[in-house]
Design a protein around this motif. Sequence first.
Motif, short mmCIF file in Angstrom:
data_model
loop_
_atom_site.label_atom_id
_atom_site.label_comp_id
_atom_site.label_asym_id
_atom_site.label_seq_id
_atom_site.Cartn_x
_atom_site.Cartn_y
_atom_site.Cartn_z
N ARG A 73 0.83 -1.21 0.00
CA ARG A 73 0.00 0.00 0.00
C ARG A 73 0.87 1.26 0.00
N MET B 6 2.45 1.72 -3.51
CA MET B 6 1.48 2.18 -4.49
C MET B 6 1.09 3.64 -4.26
N ASP B 7 0.82 3.99 -3.00
CA ASP B 7 0.43 5.37 -2.68
C ASP B 7 1.56 6.34 -2.99
N ALA C 28 -3.18 6.23 -11.46
CA ALA C 28 -3.47 5.04 -10.66
C ALA C 28 -2.38 4.00 -10.86
N GLN D 259 -5.12 -4.99 -6.68
CA GLN D 259 -4.92 -3.93 -5.70
C GLN D 259 -4.74 -2.63 -6.45
N THR D 260 -5.35 -1.55 -5.97
CA THR D 260 -5.25 -0.28 -6.67
C THR D 260 -4.98 0.86 -5.69
N SER D 261 -4.32 1.87 -6.20
CA SER D 261 -4.17 3.14 -5.51
C SER D 261 -4.37 4.19 -6.59
N LYS E 3 -5.66 8.47 -7.78
CA LYS E 3 -6.01 9.85 -7.51
C LYS E 3 -6.94 10.31 -8.63
#
Length: 170
Positions: free
Chosen positions: A10, A13-14, A30, A41-43, A45
Amino acid sequence: QELPTKMNLRQIMDSIVQRISGTMHVERIAVLVRDESGGLQTSAKNIAPADLTSSEIDAGLLRLSASHRRPLSLTFLGDEHDTATLTAAERELIRRSGVVLSVPMIIQDRLVGCIVAGEKLSGKIYSQDDTDLLSTVAGQAAIAIENAGLHASEVERQRMEEELSMARRI
């Protein structure tokens, strides 16, 4: 430079989303990563989570990234040979998400995920320097994600060994 020091998926990715958004002045960005269980899994904006986790994005973008293994413009979906394998539903969802560029994250010939970006705030198209930079970030991200997975596996292995050791003592 900070990606190799992170051991949490996390956080990695962020960090990618935040850094690319700020550095390249991209409003929509993203990171999509296939996890060990086959999930996504995704992060992101400014891209709706539903637009990223649908089967059309999952199948379409990751399939394209795996087959082309290079940055891919998604600006003219359907007009380019590169995107001819997308279904109508996949094209529509990509258009709706505002994504115009997909950059694969590959390690040891295996697709880990991809970085997808919307238009630059300046309205300019992505230059070769932009895609080269994103490709470099994607390569570093793939390594960091792989290392995070290996670290998590090692932590789990150590936990299991400790539990087995404790059980043997009982």
